[in-house]
Design a protein around this motif. Structure first.
Motif, short mmCIF file in Angstrom:
data_model
loop_
_atom_site.label_atom_id
_atom_site.label_comp_id
_atom_site.label_asym_id
_atom_site.label_seq_id
_atom_site.Cartn_x
_atom_site.Cartn_y
_atom_site.Cartn_z
N ILE A 237 -13.09 18.23 0.84
CA ILE A 237 -12.48 16.94 0.56
C ILE A 237 -13.41 16.17 -0.39
N SER A 238 -12.80 15.47 -1.34
CA SER A 238 -13.57 14.70 -2.30
C SER A 238 -12.75 13.49 -2.73
N ARG A 239 -13.41 12.56 -3.43
CA ARG A 239 -12.67 11.39 -3.92
C ARG A 239 -13.10 11.05 -5.33
N ASP A 240 -12.17 10.43 -6.04
CA ASP A 240 -12.42 9.94 -7.39
C ASP A 240 -12.22 8.43 -7.34
N ASN A 241 -13.32 7.69 -7.38
CA ASN A 241 -13.24 6.24 -7.25
C ASN A 241 -12.41 5.60 -8.36
N ALA A 242 -12.58 6.08 -9.56
CA ALA A 242 -11.88 5.49 -10.70
C ALA A 242 -10.37 5.64 -10.57
N VAL B 21 0.83 -1.19 0.00
CA VAL B 21 0.00 0.00 0.00
C VAL B 21 0.87 1.25 0.00
N GLN B 22 0.52 2.16 -0.85
CA GLN B 22 1.23 3.44 -0.89
C GLN B 22 0.24 4.58 -0.99
N LEU B 23 0.51 5.64 -0.27
CA LEU B 23 -0.26 6.88 -0.39
C LEU B 23 0.73 7.95 -0.84
N VAL B 24 0.45 8.57 -1.96
CA VAL B 24 1.37 9.56 -2.52
C VAL B 24 0.64 10.88 -2.66
N GLU B 25 1.10 11.88 -1.90
CA GLU B 25 0.48 13.20 -1.95
C GLU B 25 1.20 14.07 -2.97
N SER B 26 0.47 15.04 -3.48
CA SER B 26 1.04 16.05 -4.36
C SER B 26 0.17 17.30 -4.29
N GLY B 27 0.70 18.40 -4.83
CA GLY B 27 -0.09 19.61 -4.93
C GLY B 27 0.26 20.71 -3.95
N GLY B 28 1.19 20.46 -3.05
CA GLY B 28 1.57 21.52 -2.12
C GLY B 28 2.35 22.61 -2.82
N GLY C 31 -5.42 32.81 -1.46
CA GLY C 31 -5.30 31.95 -2.63
C GLY C 31 -5.82 30.55 -2.39
N SER C 32 -5.62 29.69 -3.40
CA SER C 32 -6.13 28.32 -3.35
C SER C 32 -5.06 27.33 -3.76
N LEU C 33 -5.19 26.13 -3.25
CA LEU C 33 -4.37 25.00 -3.66
C LEU C 33 -5.25 23.76 -3.62
N ARG C 34 -4.89 22.77 -4.44
CA ARG C 34 -5.56 21.48 -4.37
C ARG C 34 -4.53 20.39 -4.14
N LEU C 35 -4.71 19.68 -3.07
CA LEU C 35 -3.84 18.55 -2.76
C LEU C 35 -4.47 17.26 -3.28
N SER C 36 -3.63 16.36 -3.71
CA SER C 36 -4.08 15.05 -4.17
C SER C 36 -3.39 13.96 -3.38
N CYS C 37 -4.09 12.85 -3.21
CA CYS C 37 -3.51 11.68 -2.54
C CYS C 37 -3.93 10.44 -3.32
N ALA C 38 -2.99 9.87 -4.00
CA ALA C 38 -3.27 8.67 -4.79
C ALA C 38 -2.94 7.43 -3.96
N ALA C 39 -3.93 6.56 -3.82
CA ALA C 39 -3.75 5.33 -3.04
C ALA C 39 -3.56 4.15 -3.98
N SER C 40 -2.50 3.42 -3.77
CA SER C 40 -2.26 2.24 -4.59
C SER C 40 -2.29 1.00 -3.71
N VAL D 2 -7.90 10.84 -3.47
CA VAL D 2 -8.62 11.77 -2.63
C VAL D 2 -8.03 13.16 -2.82
N TYR D 3 -8.88 14.16 -2.80
CA TYR D 3 -8.45 15.54 -3.03
C TYR D 3 -8.81 16.41 -1.83
N LEU D 4 -8.02 17.45 -1.64
CA LEU D 4 -8.35 18.47 -0.65
C LEU D 4 -8.24 19.82 -1.34
N GLN D 5 -9.38 20.39 -1.66
CA GLN D 5 -9.41 21.72 -2.27
C GLN D 5 -9.38 22.75 -1.15
N MET D 6 -8.38 23.60 -1.17
CA MET D 6 -8.20 24.58 -0.10
C MET D 6 -8.35 25.98 -0.68
N ASN D 7 -9.36 26.68 -0.24
CA ASN D 7 -9.64 28.04 -0.69
C ASN D 7 -9.48 29.02 0.45
#
Length: 122
Positions: A68-73, A2-9, A16-25, A77-82
């Motif tokens: 926070i939201s998720r994309d099943n496909a 299992v790996q969780l890889v974040e990006s978007g910082g 301002g805004s940023l969107r973080l992503s976390c891809a789970a494998s 998981v995402y974190l939209q920060m405004n």
């Protein structure tokens, strides 16, 4: 494995805004969460989402600003920060929970990402 890889910082100005992503494998989880840790402070809960139902939870400090939201496909998981504030500056961590537990407790999460830095300038 299992790996969780974040990006978007990154660095952003206040407001301002940023969107973080976390891809789970490797597998899917019951719940995914975001935590953050600022220098000299304890790690704190930010937001969480249950994977199947999409139920969301937020810390009071970020409610109405973060989503926070998720994309099943994509198993992501995402974190939209405004409306970011300087006090949002921290390393943000993605975490995954296997089963039921307290979404606010980091100790109830079984897997963690490496973290991504968010800096908000005033």
């Amino acid at each position: 494995q299992v790996q969780l890889v974040e990006s978007g910082g990154g660095l952003v100005q206040a407001g301002g805004s940023l969107r973080l992503s976390c891809a789970a494998s490797g597998r899917t989880f019951y719940r995914m969460g975001w935590f953050r840790q600022a220098p000299g402070k304890e790690r704190e809960f930010v937001a969480a989402i249950t994977w199947a139902a999409g139920r969301t939870y937020y810390a009071d400090s970020v409610k109405s600003r973060f989503t926070i939201s998720r994309d099943n496909a994509k198993n992501t998981v995402y974190l939209q920060m405004n409306s970011l504030k300087p006090e949002d500056t921290a390393v943000y961590y993605c975490a995954a929970m296997n089963g039921g537990g307290d979404y606010r407790l980091g100790s109830d999460y079984s897997n963690w990402g490496q973290g991504t830095q968010v800096k908000v300038s005033s």
